[in-house]
Motif scaffolding. Sequence first.
Motif, PDB file in Angstrom:
ATOM      1  N   VAL A   1     -42.243   8.438  81.648  1.00 36.98           N
ATOM      2  CA  VAL A   1     -43.049   9.656  81.717  1.00 36.98           C
ATOM      3  C   VAL A   1     -44.189   9.530  82.724  1.00 36.98           C
ATOM      4  O   VAL A   1     -44.390  10.438  83.536  1.00 36.98           O
ATOM      5  CB  VAL A   1     -43.553  10.075  80.320  1.00 36.98           C
ATOM      6  CG1 VAL A   1     -44.608  11.169  80.414  1.00 36.98           C
ATOM      7  CG2 VAL A   1     -42.380  10.549  79.474  1.00 36.98           C
ATOM      8  N   PRO A   2     -44.964   8.440  82.745  1.00 39.48           N
ATOM      9  CA  PRO A   2     -46.045   8.370  83.733  1.00 39.48           C
ATOM     10  C   PRO A   2     -45.523   8.458  85.176  1.00 39.48           C
ATOM     11  O   PRO A   2     -46.107   9.155  86.001  1.00 39.48           O
ATOM     12  CB  PRO A   2     -46.689   7.007  83.482  1.00 39.48           C
ATOM     13  CG  PRO A   2     -46.385   6.707  82.062  1.00 39.48           C
ATOM     14  CD  PRO A   2     -45.034   7.310  81.822  1.00 39.48           C
ATOM     15  N   LEU A   3     -44.409   7.812  85.450  1.00 40.45           N
ATOM     16  CA  LEU A   3     -43.827   7.878  86.788  1.00 40.45           C
ATOM     17  C   LEU A   3     -43.411   9.305  87.120  1.00 40.45           C
ATOM     18  O   LEU A   3     -43.655   9.798  88.228  1.00 40.45           O
ATOM     19  CB  LEU A   3     -42.620   6.932  86.883  1.00 40.45           C
ATOM     20  CG  LEU A   3     -41.868   6.957  88.208  1.00 40.45           C
ATOM     21  CD1 LEU A   3     -42.768   6.449  89.325  1.00 40.45           C
ATOM     22  CD2 LEU A   3     -40.605   6.138  88.104  1.00 40.45           C
ATOM     23  N   LEU A   4     -42.813   9.992  86.162  1.00 39.51           N
ATOM     24  CA  LEU A   4     -42.391  11.370  86.396  1.00 39.51           C
ATOM     25  C   LEU A   4     -43.585  12.285  86.621  1.00 39.51           C
ATOM     26  O   LEU A   4     -43.534  13.198  87.439  1.00 39.51           O
ATOM     27  CB  LEU A   4     -41.547  11.861  85.218  1.00 39.51           C
ATOM     28  CG  LEU A   4     -40.208  11.161  85.018  1.00 39.51           C
ATOM     29  CD1 LEU A   4     -39.525  11.641  83.741  1.00 39.51           C
ATOM     30  CD2 LEU A   4     -39.306  11.375  86.215  1.00 39.51           C
ATOM     31  N   LEU A   5     -44.668  12.023  85.896  1.00 39.28           N
ATOM     32  CA  LEU A   5     -45.871  12.836  86.094  1.00 39.28           C
ATOM     33  C   LEU A   5     -46.476  12.592  87.471  1.00 39.28           C
ATOM     34  O   LEU A   5     -46.962  13.524  88.119  1.00 39.28           O
ATOM     35  CB  LEU A   5     -46.895  12.542  84.993  1.00 39.28           C
ATOM     36  CG  LEU A   5     -46.538  13.083  83.613  1.00 39.28           C
ATOM     37  CD1 LEU A   5     -47.593  12.643  82.588  1.00 39.28           C
ATOM     38  CD2 LEU A   5     -46.416  14.589  83.632  1.00 39.28           C
ATOM     39  N   TYR A   6     -46.470  11.348  87.934  1.00 42.81           N
ATOM     40  CA  TYR A   6     -46.959  11.051  89.292  1.00 42.81           C
ATOM     41  C   TYR A   6     -46.108  11.751  90.345  1.00 42.81           C
ATOM     42  O   TYR A   6     -46.617  12.289  91.323  1.00 42.81           O
ATOM     43  CB  TYR A   6     -46.966   9.546  89.551  1.00 42.81           C
ATOM     44  CG  TYR A   6     -48.039   8.798  88.801  1.00 42.81           C
ATOM     45  CD1 TYR A   6     -49.341   9.283  88.715  1.00 42.81           C
ATOM     46  CD2 TYR A   6     -47.753   7.594  88.173  1.00 42.81           C
ATOM     47  CE1 TYR A   6     -50.324   8.600  88.025  1.00 42.81           C
ATOM     48  CE2 TYR A   6     -48.733   6.886  87.481  1.00 42.81           C
ATOM     49  CZ  TYR A   6     -50.017   7.396  87.413  1.00 42.81           C
ATOM     50  OH  TYR A   6     -50.992   6.712  86.742  1.00 42.81           O
ATOM     51  N   ILE A   7     -44.802  11.744  90.139  1.00 42.33           N
ATOM     52  CA  ILE A   7     -43.907  12.420  91.085  1.00 42.33           C
ATOM     53  C   ILE A   7     -44.183  13.922  91.089  1.00 42.33           C
ATOM     54  O   ILE A   7     -44.256  14.552  92.151  1.00 42.33           O
ATOM     55  CB  ILE A   7     -42.435  12.118  90.741  1.00 42.33           C
ATOM     56  CG1 ILE A   7     -42.137  10.649  91.011  1.00 42.33           C
ATOM     57  CG2 ILE A   7     -41.493  13.020  91.523  1.00 42.33           C
ATOM     58  CD1 ILE A   7     -40.774  10.193  90.505  1.00 42.33           C
ATOM     59  N   LEU A   8     -44.358  14.501  89.925  1.00 46.00           N
ATOM     60  CA  LEU A   8     -44.652  15.926  89.825  1.00 46.00           C
ATOM     61  C   LEU A   8     -45.986  16.267  90.496  1.00 46.00           C
ATOM     62  O   LEU A   8     -46.095  17.257  91.220  1.00 46.00           O
ATOM     63  CB  LEU A   8     -44.678  16.354  88.358  1.00 46.00           C
ATOM     64  CG  LEU A   8     -44.980  17.824  88.089  1.00 46.00           C
ATOM     65  CD1 LEU A   8     -43.871  18.697  88.668  1.00 46.00           C
ATOM     66  CD2 LEU A   8     -45.114  18.064  86.597  1.00 46.00           C
TER      67      LEU A   8
ATOM     68  N   LEU B   1     -48.941  18.523  95.108  1.00 44.80           N
ATOM     69  CA  LEU B   1     -49.919  18.344  96.176  1.00 44.80           C
ATOM     70  C   LEU B   1     -49.294  18.608  97.542  1.00 44.80           C
ATOM     71  O   LEU B   1     -49.887  19.292  98.383  1.00 44.80           O
ATOM     72  CB  LEU B   1     -50.487  16.926  96.122  1.00 44.80           C
ATOM     73  CG  LEU B   1     -51.555  16.588  97.153  1.00 44.80           C
ATOM     74  CD1 LEU B   1     -52.784  17.453  96.949  1.00 44.80           C
ATOM     75  CD2 LEU B   1     -51.914  15.118  97.067  1.00 44.80           C
ATOM     76  N   ILE B   2     -48.096  18.115  97.765  1.00 46.36           N
ATOM     77  CA  ILE B   2     -47.416  18.335  99.043  1.00 46.36           C
ATOM     78  C   ILE B   2     -47.153  19.824  99.262  1.00 46.36           C
ATOM     79  O   ILE B   2     -47.366  20.354 100.357  1.00 46.36           O
ATOM     80  CB  ILE B   2     -46.111  17.516  99.101  1.00 46.36           C
ATOM     81  CG1 ILE B   2     -46.452  16.029  99.211  1.00 46.36           C
ATOM     82  CG2 ILE B   2     -45.235  17.956 100.251  1.00 46.36           C
ATOM     83  CD1 ILE B   2     -45.255  15.112  99.021  1.00 46.36           C
TER      84      ILE B   2
END
Length: 58
Positions: free
Chosen positions: A9-16, A21-22
């Motif tokens: 979940v933390p990795l997915l939140l960072y990706i989101l 931002l992009i």
Amino acid sequence: MNWKVLDHVPLLLYILAAKTLILCLAFAGVKVYQRRRLEAKLRRLETEKKQQPDKKDN
């Protein structure tokens, strides 16, 4: 339920967050580009208007 998914979940939140931002930066860049293009067009039209009365006087 697969509880191992929650480890990611933390990795997915960072990706989101990165994707968001992009996208925001991309939309802001497009707006800046459009504004500059519009301002250049308006400047060109203003200079043409200023030159038209000069041509009538001659």
